[in-house]
Design a protein around this motif. Structure first.
Motif, PDB file in Angstrom:
ATOM      1  N   GLU A  58       0.831  -1.201   0.000  1.00 28.57           N
ATOM      2  CA  GLU A  58       0.000   0.000   0.000  1.00 28.57           C
ATOM      3  C   GLU A  58       0.871   1.260   0.000  1.00 28.57           C
ATOM      4  OE1 GLU A  58      -3.403   0.948   0.282  1.00 28.57           O
ATOM      5  OE2 GLU A  58      -3.868  -1.037  -0.510  1.00 28.57           O
ATOM      6  N   ASP A  59       1.944   1.249   0.787  1.00 26.88           N
ATOM      7  CA  ASP A  59       2.829   2.409   0.845  1.00 26.88           C
ATOM      8  C   ASP A  59       3.550   2.627  -0.490  1.00 26.88           C
ATOM      9  OD1 ASP A  59       2.075   2.912   3.427  1.00 26.88           O
ATOM     10  OD2 ASP A  59       3.810   1.929   4.345  1.00 26.88           O
ATOM     11  N   ILE A  60       3.913   1.532  -1.151  1.00 26.20           N
ATOM     12  CA  ILE A  60       4.543   1.652  -2.471  1.00 26.20           C
ATOM     13  C   ILE A  60       3.553   2.257  -3.466  1.00 26.20           C
ATOM     14  CG2 ILE A  60       5.491   0.363  -4.431  1.00 26.20           C
ATOM     15  CD1 ILE A  60       6.529  -1.703  -2.366  1.00 26.20           C
ATOM     16  N   LEU A  61       2.330   1.737  -3.468  1.00 29.64           N
ATOM     17  CA  LEU A  61       1.332   2.201  -4.434  1.00 29.64           C
ATOM     18  C   LEU A  61       0.846   3.610  -4.131  1.00 29.64           C
ATOM     19  CD1 LEU A  61      -0.772  -1.043  -5.011  1.00 29.64           C
ATOM     20  CD2 LEU A  61       0.835   0.046  -6.585  1.00 29.64           C
ATOM     21  N   VAL A  92      -0.258   5.688  -7.319  1.00 27.50           N
ATOM     22  CA  VAL A  92      -1.679   5.889  -7.628  1.00 27.50           C
ATOM     23  C   VAL A  92      -2.096   7.309  -7.226  1.00 27.50           C
ATOM     24  CG1 VAL A  92      -4.016   5.086  -7.137  1.00 27.50           C
ATOM     25  CG2 VAL A  92      -2.129   3.435  -7.266  1.00 27.50           C
ATOM     26  N   PRO A  93      -2.726   8.050  -8.121  1.00 28.70           N
ATOM     27  CA  PRO A  93      -3.156   9.418  -7.782  1.00 28.70           C
ATOM     28  C   PRO A  93      -4.054   9.422  -6.547  1.00 28.70           C
ATOM     29  CG  PRO A  93      -3.406   9.018 -10.130  1.00 28.70           C
ATOM     30  CD  PRO A  93      -3.081   7.693  -9.511  1.00 28.70           C
ATOM     31  N   ARG A 128      -6.491   4.146   1.136  1.00 27.81           N
ATOM     32  CA  ARG A 128      -5.755   3.159   1.930  1.00 27.81           C
ATOM     33  C   ARG A 128      -6.499   1.823   2.014  1.00 27.81           C
ATOM     34  NH1 ARG A 128      -0.441   2.621   3.307  1.00 27.81           N
ATOM     35  NH2 ARG A 128      -0.166   1.554   5.288  1.00 27.81           N
ATOM     36  N   TYR A 129      -5.785   0.757   1.713  1.00 31.56           N
ATOM     37  CA  TYR A 129      -6.249  -0.628   1.730  1.00 31.56           C
ATOM     38  C   TYR A 129      -7.268  -0.953   0.647  1.00 31.56           C
ATOM     39  CZ  TYR A 129      -3.422  -1.134   5.843  1.00 31.56           C
ATOM     40  OH  TYR A 129      -2.335  -1.155   6.694  1.00 31.56           O
ATOM     41  N   GLN A 130      -7.545  -0.013  -0.226  1.00 33.54           N
ATOM     42  CA  GLN A 130      -8.364  -0.303  -1.407  1.00 33.54           C
ATOM     43  C   GLN A 130      -7.503  -0.510  -2.649  1.00 33.54           C
ATOM     44  OE1 GLN A 130     -10.906   3.148  -1.744  1.00 33.54           O
ATOM     45  NE2 GLN A 130     -12.353   2.444  -0.199  1.00 33.54           N
ATOM     46  N   SER A 176     -16.669   3.305  -0.342  1.00 39.82           N
ATOM     47  CA  SER A 176     -16.344   4.642  -0.848  1.00 39.82           C
ATOM     48  C   SER A 176     -15.679   4.615  -2.220  1.00 39.82           C
ATOM     49  CB  SER A 176     -15.430   5.378   0.137  1.00 39.82           C
ATOM     50  OG  SER A 176     -14.149   4.768   0.181  1.00 39.82           O
ATOM     51  N   LEU A 177     -15.334   3.420  -2.684  1.00 41.31           N
ATOM     52  CA  LEU A 177     -14.670   3.279  -3.984  1.00 41.31           C
ATOM     53  C   LEU A 177     -15.700   2.960  -5.055  1.00 41.31           C
ATOM     54  CD1 LEU A 177     -12.004   3.048  -5.656  1.00 41.31           C
ATOM     55  CD2 LEU A 177     -12.028   0.598  -5.081  1.00 41.31           C
TER      56      LEU A 177
END
Length: 251
Positions: A50-53, A57-58, A75-77, A157-158
């Motif tokens: 997640e931290d890498i992405l 990811v915008p 986060r986590y999505q 929320s996604l």
């Protein structure tokens, strides 16, 4: 390393390896009504990816403006992120040290759909590591993603629809075929192959070890795959089937 899009059978494959003595990470995900037999996925591995992405990811704007960008995962999505092929994946020093700490505990077996994008950041620490890529029909995966999206609050929320889920599937396997698999030792297996003794034989030969043949459950495999998909998804799926020596069974 078990690699593939979410909802493609990676948990099933990781489950066959869970009793083989591998370190699979700390803080393992709990089973859910969607994956009753477990995910075999470490929250520490997830957090690293997640931290890498988060740097690729915008971000979704905060406040009311964020409603205009609900297709951007937070986060986590990010296992549902869309990362263009060719996008550079960097690994800052602080993240590299976390990867190094995890990969020092050998033998390991890590699984996370985010590896479809983040594998380049992990590659420098993967000595003598083999890569097991799992896939299934993109329509089946997309349908399963939609089911997960409807049941898990952290995803509400996604913004998600079937076409977007197919696009995620397509991008992830494009990264694998066009970039990741150019280096290292890889085995590609279709979800249905893992449900057969022949497929499990291939995995055992590949890892030079033993799998739990009682773990795959055919009763959990029923997902419809009859919705239309993009031509690019069909092309990628055809390539994967060819690499895995899998012949699609049509009704």
């Amino acid at each position: 390393m078990v690699i593939g899009s979410g909802r493609s059978g990676t948990s099933m494959v990781a489950g066959t390896l869970s009793g083989a003595g591998y370190f699979m990470g700390d803080r393992m995900m709990s089973s859910t009504s969607i994956n009753t037999k477990g995910y075999f996925e470490s929250k520490n591995v997830e957090a690293i990816n997640e931290d890498i992405l988060s740097k690729v990811v915008p971000p979704r704007p905060k406040g009311i403006l964020g409603n205009l960008f609900k297709d951007r995962p937070t986060r986590y999505q990010r296992w549902l992120a869309r990362v263009p092929v060719g996008k550079r994946i960097d690994c800052p020093e602080d993240i590299a040290s976390r990867i190094e700490t995890l990969t020092e505990r050998q033998p390991f077996c890590f699984k996370d759909p985010r590896f479809c994008y983040t594998l380049p950041a992990w590659k420098p620490f993967l000595k003598d590591t083999v890569f097991l890529c799992v896939f299934r029909h993109p329509a089946a995966t997309a349908s399963s993603i939609m089911k997960v999206h409807s049941k898990h609050k952290y995803l509400y929320s996604l913004s998600m629809n079937f076409e977007r889920a197919v696009e995620i599937w397509t991008l992830m396997y494009q990264h694998i075929i066009q970039t990741h698999s150019k280096e290292g030792k890889w085995l590609f297996v279709h979800y249905d192959q893992v449900l057969s003794d022949q497929g499990l034989d291939r995995i055992e030969e590949f890892i030079d070890g033993t799998v739990d043949r009682s773990f795959p459950d055919k009763a959990l495999a029923s997902v419809e795959a009859n919705q239309p998909i993009s031509s690019k998804a069909r092309e990628i799926y055809s390539q994967l089937c060819s690499i895995a020596d899998y012949q699609e069974v049509t009704p």
